[in-house]
Every structure is written in C-alpha cells, then in structure tokens.
Design an enzyme around this catalytic site. Sequence first.
Site, PDB file in Angstrom:
ATOM      1  N   GLU A   1       0.820  -1.228   0.000  1.00  0.00           N
ATOM      2  CA  GLU A   1       0.000   0.000   0.000  1.00  0.00           C
ATOM      3  C   GLU A   1       0.848   1.270   0.000  1.00  0.00           C
ATOM      4  O   GLU A   1       1.223   1.786   1.053  1.00  0.00           O
ATOM      5  CB  GLU A   1      -0.936   0.017   1.226  1.00  0.00           C
ATOM      6  CG  GLU A   1      -1.827   1.257   1.251  1.00  0.00           C
ATOM      7  CD  GLU A   1      -2.764   1.333   2.451  1.00  0.00           C
ATOM      8  OE1 GLU A   1      -2.614   0.563   3.403  1.00  0.00           O
ATOM      9  OE2 GLU A   1      -3.662   2.194   2.425  1.00  0.00           O
TER      10      GLU A   1
ATOM     11  N   LYS B   1      -2.370  -2.088  -3.205  1.00  0.00           N
ATOM     12  CA  LYS B   1      -3.432  -1.259  -2.620  1.00  0.00           C
ATOM     13  C   LYS B   1      -3.077   0.207  -2.810  1.00  0.00           C
ATOM     14  O   LYS B   1      -2.430   0.831  -1.967  1.00  0.00           O
ATOM     15  CB  LYS B   1      -3.594  -1.593  -1.127  1.00  0.00           C
ATOM     16  CG  LYS B   1      -4.599  -0.718  -0.403  1.00  0.00           C
ATOM     17  CD  LYS B   1      -5.018  -1.295   0.935  1.00  0.00           C
ATOM     18  CE  LYS B   1      -5.919  -0.336   1.674  1.00  0.00           C
ATOM     19  NZ  LYS B   1      -6.577  -0.944   2.837  1.00  0.00           N
TER      20      LYS B   1
HETATM   21  P1  13P Z   1      -9.321   4.008   3.978  1.00  0.00           P
HETATM   22  O1  13P Z   1     -10.142   3.248   2.984  1.00  0.00           O
HETATM   23  O2  13P Z   1     -10.141   4.646   5.071  1.00  0.00           O
HETATM   24  O3  13P Z   1      -8.350   4.951   3.329  1.00  0.00           O
HETATM   25  O4  13P Z   1      -8.458   2.940   4.780  1.00  0.00           O
HETATM   26  C1  13P Z   1      -7.818   1.950   4.075  1.00  0.00           C
HETATM   27  C2  13P Z   1      -6.562   1.587   4.758  1.00  0.00           C
HETATM   28  O5  13P Z   1      -6.330   0.441   5.052  1.00  0.00           O
HETATM   29  C3  13P Z   1      -5.588   2.659   5.048  1.00  0.00           C
HETATM   30  O6  13P Z   1      -4.371   2.090   5.434  1.00  0.00           O
END
Ligand code: 13P
Length: 339
Positions: free
Chosen positions: A177, A219
């Site tokens: 991510e 992600k």
């Molecule tokens: P959000 O969808 O609220 O951005 O959170 C996703 C997430 O895992 C952030 O690390």
Amino acid sequence: MNVGDLESVARSLVAPGKGILAADESGPTIEKRFQGISVPSTESNRRAYRELLFTTPEVSGYISGAILYDETIRQKSSDGIPFPEVLIRRGIVPGIKVDEGAKPLPGFPGEKVTEGLDGLRDRLAAYRELGARFAKWRAVIDIGDGIPTAFCIRANAHALARYAALSQEAGLVPVVEPEVLMDGGHTIERCGEATNEVLSRVFSELARHRVRLEGMLLKPNMVIPGKKCPVQADVSRVAEETVRTLSRTVPAAVPGIVFLSGGQTPRQATEHLNAMNGMGGHPWELSFSYGRALQDPVLKAWKGEAANVPAAQKAFLHRSKLNGAARFGKYVPALEDAA
Ligand code: 13P
C-alpha cells in the site's frame, strides 16, 4: 507455503463481486473514529465494534478478507472464539497490518517513512500462527511544495519491497500500500504524476527484491484531485486517469488491485470503482480494500449501543453489497436507497 498457495490466496481475495474490509485502525486512529460518534475507545468497545463487523450476516458474499490490527487478531467474540477463527468459519480470510506507522523522515521536512522492519520476520511468523494469511504495510506520500522528493519515494518503496519479500517468505500475501494522500489543494494532474512516480519505483524495488508478483496485491490510491483543489473531477475523469496510471505502472502479473478509499465519501469510492470496472478489459481484478468508505455508515448507525447492532450490521451489509455491485460495473445510484 509455495508460490501456488500465495497465488491462490491472492486470487481468492479478489474473487468476483468481493473485496476487503480494512478494519486495521491503530489505537490512535480508532480513537479518532470513535470520537466522531462520542464513544470512548476502551478495549471492550473496540472488541464489541469489531465483533459487529465480523459477524454481520451474509456479508461474506461481498467481503473476501478482513485486515486486523495487532490487538484485534488476539481478541475473541463474546462466545469465546478468536476473531481469526470467526472469520475463517465464515469464509473470510484474516489479514494483519504489520507496519508500525509512518514517522518523520529525518532531513526531509514534511515527508514520512514507514517503520516496522526490525523484528518483522518473527512477527510475521507469529501472525501466521494466529491465522493470518495476508499482511498489509502502508507507506504515505504527501504532495506539497517541493514534495514528494525522489528520495522519500525511494525510501518508502524500499521498505515496502523488504516487507513484501519477508511476507512471502512467511507464507503471507503482501498487500502493498503506497498511498499518495488526497489532503491539500493539488490538481488531479499532480496526483497522477506523483502516483506514476511512486508506483514505478515500487515495482522496480519489488523486482529487485525478487517479490513474486503473482502472489501479491497492490493497494493504491485513486488518481484524484486534493480535497481542497478548487477544480474537482467527475467520476469518469477519476476512473480514466486512475486506469491510465495503473496501466503504465502495474505489471499484468499482479492478480489484483484493491483501492483504499483515502477520505472519499462512501458513495464516491463506490462510484469510482464502478466506473473503472465498467471500462472493462483490464489485466488485473479491480477491487476495494476500504476502511472509512465501508465503515462510516456503520459507526454512525452503531453509536456504541448494543441495541443498534442490527441496524449497524444492516448498514455494513448494504455498503458491502454496493461495492460488490461496483466490482461488476453494475452499481447505480438508485441502489443506495434500496433496503
Ligand atoms: P481508507 O479506505 O479509510 O483509506 O483505509 C484503508 C486503509 O487500510 C488505510 O491504510
């Protein structure tokens, strides 16, 4: 665990019509979310809230996996079943947040690097023992005056690749991510440039670290203007810019892309995902791993009251279904009001 197992877990997480629930808020973050509904962040309230989410009837038709926080993976349902087991019995794959947060990057004002590599091999083994089958690490990239720097992008991409390689070694699917934040007043073009640079660097580091692309998920943020940008973009523009950026940077060997919601409203997050899937013809599954966009209506319905659990679960099922429809490009606004 061999490569095939990693690949099959990754594929099951992006199964048609399903996506991931991000319920891995750290202590300070869940406190902030609870403050929004005037609920104190006690261990028992956090447990009760996560139990509400994990036991929502029928939700496993739309939710393939759930990301937990260190505290949550060790908690149990009110009838004494560990949360990972509660999820597994319902056909939802348990995952775990393994980073230790984004901290200021010394020498680079306004920029951050995510910590948590020290001791990670042992922590991953322990989490797998507790039932986790995938892991998440979040890097944060801010857009501002003179930032992001190439150095900050490199430092974060390097850490993401280290974590991803260690996760695969431990038999956990890494959900990688790199989040370009939507805070601030930057344009959609600026977000596109930054996202392009970040993703290019992330995949070059993943290759150097010998991460098997078939056994991971990405992600990312969507390509979207900053919240304070005077020129906002319509749904189709966000969808087109996002897909264009991904198609330039994400190899087709990656089985799926699971977007974060990042501060979009629940409805925006669903509409954008729907529009991208409506375009069709992508080499990867396009899915969701939403935190706020799935949970905001749930928190508002719950308000910390046991009597509100059925209404809160209904809100969670409803939002999950809408995102499930968006996985097929079949969401329409009229569905928002459907029971
Ligand atoms: P959000 O969808 O609220 O951005 O959170 C996703 C997430 O895992 C952030 O690390």
